[in-house]
Design a protein around this motif. Structure first.
Motif, PDB file in Angstrom:
ATOM      1  N   HIS A  63       0.790  -0.846  -0.066  1.00 13.60           N
ATOM      2  CA  HIS A  63       0.173  -0.210  -0.449  1.00 13.60           C
ATOM      3  C   HIS A  63       0.858   1.342  -0.220  1.00 13.60           C
ATOM      4  CE1 HIS A  63      -3.643  -2.377   1.427  1.00 13.60           C
ATOM      5  NE2 HIS A  63      -4.185  -1.631   0.069  1.00 13.60           N
ATOM      6  N   SER A  64       2.282   1.064  -0.449  1.00  9.65           N
ATOM      7  CA  SER A  64       2.805   2.315  -0.260  1.00  9.65           C
ATOM      8  C   SER A  64       2.491   3.323  -1.036  1.00  9.65           C
ATOM      9  CB  SER A  64       4.350   1.890  -1.300  1.00  9.65           C
ATOM     10  OG  SER A  64       5.033   1.342   0.313  1.00  9.65           O
ATOM     11  N   PRO A  65       1.043   3.167  -2.536  1.00 17.26           N
ATOM     12  CA  PRO A  65       0.511   4.161  -3.149  1.00 17.26           C
ATOM     13  C   PRO A  65       0.565   5.046  -2.793  1.00 17.26           C
ATOM     14  CG  PRO A  65       0.625   2.006  -4.489  1.00 17.26           C
ATOM     15  CD  PRO A  65       0.911   1.739  -2.847  1.00 17.26           C
ATOM     16  N   THR A  66       0.048   4.938  -1.117  1.00 18.84           N
ATOM     17  CA  THR A  66      -0.228   6.405  -0.115  1.00 18.84           C
ATOM     18  C   THR A  66       0.034   6.936  -0.670  1.00 18.84           C
ATOM     19  OG1 THR A  66      -0.565   4.420   1.170  1.00 18.84           O
ATOM     20  CG2 THR A  66      -1.003   7.084   2.053  1.00 18.84           C
ATOM     21  N   GLN A 119       0.062   0.372 -14.049  1.00 17.13           N
ATOM     22  CA  GLN A 119       0.649   1.362 -14.058  1.00 17.13           C
ATOM     23  C   GLN A 119       0.381   2.482 -13.216  1.00 17.13           C
ATOM     24  OE1 GLN A 119       2.405   1.320 -18.341  1.00 17.13           O
ATOM     25  NE2 GLN A 119       1.172  -0.679 -16.455  1.00 17.13           N
ATOM     26  N   ALA A 120       0.460   3.729 -13.754  1.00 17.92           N
ATOM     27  CA  ALA A 120       0.414   4.934 -13.145  1.00 17.92           C
ATOM     28  C   ALA A 120      -1.178   4.986 -12.834  1.00 17.92           C
ATOM     29  CB  ALA A 120       1.257   5.867 -12.972  1.00 17.92           C
ATOM     30  N   VAL A 121      -2.100   5.402 -12.223  1.00 21.22           N
ATOM     31  CA  VAL A 121      -3.373   6.015 -12.174  1.00 21.22           C
ATOM     32  C   VAL A 121      -3.699   7.438 -11.504  1.00 21.22           C
ATOM     33  CG1 VAL A 121      -5.405   6.050 -11.438  1.00 21.22           C
ATOM     34  CG2 VAL A 121      -4.168   3.731 -11.161  1.00 21.22           C
ATOM     35  N   GLU A 122      -3.929   8.220 -11.869  1.00 17.27           N
ATOM     36  CA  GLU A 122      -3.717   9.987 -12.007  1.00 17.27           C
ATOM     37  C   GLU A 122      -5.176  10.573 -11.689  1.00 17.27           C
ATOM     38  OE1 GLU A 122      -2.745  13.476 -14.617  1.00 17.27           O
ATOM     39  OE2 GLU A 122      -0.662  12.618 -14.385  1.00 17.27           O
ATOM     40  N   TYR A 123      -5.095  11.000 -10.525  1.00 15.75           N
ATOM     41  CA  TYR A 123      -6.655  11.604  -9.863  1.00 15.75           C
ATOM     42  C   TYR A 123      -7.256  12.561 -10.405  1.00 15.75           C
ATOM     43  CZ  TYR A 123      -6.794   6.271  -7.799  1.00 15.75           C
ATOM     44  OH  TYR A 123      -6.491   5.470  -7.560  1.00 15.75           O
ATOM     45  N   LEU A 143      -7.397   7.422  -1.052  1.00 14.01           N
ATOM     46  CA  LEU A 143      -7.184   7.339  -2.861  1.00 14.01           C
ATOM     47  C   LEU A 143      -6.586   6.425  -3.722  1.00 14.01           C
ATOM     48  CD1 LEU A 143      -8.615  10.323  -5.019  1.00 14.01           C
ATOM     49  CD2 LEU A 143     -10.187   7.969  -3.834  1.00 14.01           C
ATOM     50  N   SER A 144      -5.225   7.190  -2.707  1.00 11.50           N
ATOM     51  CA  SER A 144      -3.510   6.460  -3.749  1.00 11.50           C
ATOM     52  C   SER A 144      -3.388   5.469  -3.140  1.00 11.50           C
ATOM     53  CB  SER A 144      -3.317   7.878  -3.000  1.00 11.50           C
ATOM     54  OG  SER A 144      -2.579   8.618  -4.094  1.00 11.50           O
ATOM     55  N   ALA A 167       1.726   3.304  -8.468  1.00 11.45           N
ATOM     56  CA  ALA A 167       0.995   4.291  -8.356  1.00 11.45           C
ATOM     57  C   ALA A 167      -0.103   5.176  -8.477  1.00 11.45           C
ATOM     58  CB  ALA A 167       2.556   4.941  -8.901  1.00 11.45           C
ATOM     59  N   GLY A 168      -0.443   5.364  -7.562  1.00 12.49           N
ATOM     60  CA  GLY A 168      -1.551   6.658  -7.857  1.00 12.49           C
ATOM     61  C   GLY A 168      -1.624   8.297  -7.248  1.00 12.49           C
ATOM     62  N   LEU A 169      -1.843   9.330  -8.623  1.00 12.19           N
ATOM     63  CA  LEU A 169      -0.872   9.979  -8.089  1.00 12.19           C
ATOM     64  C   LEU A 169      -2.028  11.316  -7.730  1.00 12.19           C
ATOM     65  CD1 LEU A 169       2.189   9.456 -10.874  1.00 12.19           C
ATOM     66  CD2 LEU A 169       2.583  10.016  -7.649  1.00 12.19           C
TER      67      LEU A 169
END
Length: 425
Positions: A123-126, A192-196, A212-213, A223-225
């Motif tokens: 859960h590091s994408p936080t 992939q990377a997600v961009e919110y 969210l991230s 990653a969630g950016l």
């Protein structure tokens, strides 16, 4: 053609003016985060075999959160290894029993826009909530990072998820992510990377952005950016982080993305995911009335200060059903103490909740409070995989802190909005 936020951060870390999806580049790591479960006990033997130490102890953050509190000889041994490693490697950023790593890391001011960060947890994408490119790796890769300060990455394609409108009262970032898991699937991000982006995201406070991230991992994303803005800057100032430039850390309007999904936050209703996957999410009414034994307010996605406030708003002046065990494990000691000072924690405890340690605990299947045989629970955690939180026969539903609290009151899964002033169910 402009660059996505992911490409901008990776290019800076790689010492390049630009990068393109599919390229493999070597990046300098700004920060490495490890915890007691996957950290010292796993990486120390590798570093010893290599005959090296940590490349820069000042760029490492070590947190105990999985084996907290130590309940047996094995967990005590792991804690001893962790503390000794911190001392021997001169890791000054060591947070012992202060809470869950994904919450402690930002609340201590370690994350800033534009950083390239590696974490030893899925859960590091936080960290992407702070416009940092943060992703999880296993122990072998982490040992390489600790030894060299570098890691190679394949520049990801970006999936843009836009939320128009604003969430209604009683609907949270957790509901947004459960809806995305149902619509896009558990491999929706395809590593992939997600961009919110969008009004619905910009309106969220930092801890909701963190949810969210964080749950980008459930979409299968690396990653969630979220772009940095004044909300980011205000949070960083509040935790004493050094001043950082944030205006540049956003995706360019003309950047190319592989997919662009648009959702209406104002139309979203509370969501509940049935066992045994976050992708089994549906509007709360589809599961309303399902009897529960346990309601769990915990984890990095469901027990931060903002999450505790959500639960308290529902529970205020009410009592948990006699058939339900409501347990609450605040995500960090700091958030717990703030909740205590402002009266939020008192509301939750007066309603009948049991207070558990500031740790991963039940969410990750650690400790003495795991779910027993045939238990039916609703939880504010990110995952509900079979057997993850206790006995394989237990059934775990996922919901927001609002929904978890309302369900605790009724003794069955319930829509939280009737319990909230000014909310329309």
């Amino acid at each position: 053609m402009g660059m996505t936020l992911a490409a901008k951060i990776i290019a800076r870390a790689a010492g390049r003016a630009s990068v393109a999806p599919g390229e493999i580049v070597t990046c300098a790591v700004d920060l490495a985060m490890i915890h007691d479960s996957g950290g010292p006990r796993r990486v120390e033997p590798i570093l010893k075999r290599l005959g090296v130490g940590i490349w820069d102890p000042g760029r490492v953050v070590l947190i105990t959160d999985h084996y907290v509190p130590a309940t047996d000889d094995e967990s005590r041994r792991i804690q001893d290894i962790t503390r000794r490693f911190a001392a021997e490697q001169h890791i000054t950023n060591f947070y012992d029993q202060q809470g869950i790593c994904h919450v402690v890391l930002p609340e201590r001011g370690h994350l800033r826009p534009g950083m390239f960060v590696v974490g030893g947890d899925s859960h590091s994408p936080t960290g992407g909530a702070f416009a940092a490119y943060m992703f999880g790796v296993g122990a072998t890769e982490m040992a390489g990072v600790l030894a060299t300060g570098e890691i190679w990455v394949r520049v990801p394609e970006t999936i843009r998820i836009e939320w128009t409108g604003r969430l209604g009262h009683g609907v949270s970032a957790k509901d947004m992510m459960l809806h995305l898991c149902a619509r896009l699937g558990m491999d929706g991000g395809r590593y992939q990377a997600v961009e919110y982006v969008g009004e619905g995201v910009r309106a969220l406070p930092m801890q909701e952005r963190m949810t969210l991230s964080n749950m980008s991992a459930e979409l299968g994303a690396q990653a969630g950016l979220i772009e940095a803005d004044e909300t980011t800057a205000a949070y960083l100032r509040s935790v004493g982080a050094p001043d950082a430039e944030f205006a540049q850390w956003r995706g360019d309007a003309d950047s190319e993305v592989t997919e662009h999904h648009v959702f209406d936050a104002s139309a979203l209703t509370p969501q509940v995911a049935a066992p045994h996957s976050p992708a089994n999410a549906a509007p709360v009414e589809e599961h309303a009335g399902t009897a529960i034994d346990v309601a769990y307010i915990g984890a990095c996605t469901g027990a931060k200060l903002d999450d505790l406030r959500m639960a308290a708003e529902v529970l205020s002046g009410r009592t948990v059903a006699k058939s339900v065990d409501l347990v609450c494990a605040p995500a960090s000691l700091r958030d717990q103490e703030q909740a205590r000072q402002e009266g939020t924690l008192d509301v939750i405890l007066k309603a009948g909740a049991r207070l558990l340690p500031n740790a991963c605990g039940i969410c990750a299947g650690y400790g003495d409070n795991r779910f027993g045989e045939d238990v039916v629970a609703i939880s504010s955690t990110a995952r509900n995989f079979k057997g993850r939180m206790g006995a394989a026969s237990s059934k775990v539903y996922l919901g927001s802190p609002y929904t978890t609290a309302a369900s605790a009151i009724e003794g069955r899964i319930a829509d939280p909005r009737p319990y909230l002033k000014g909310s329309r169910a």
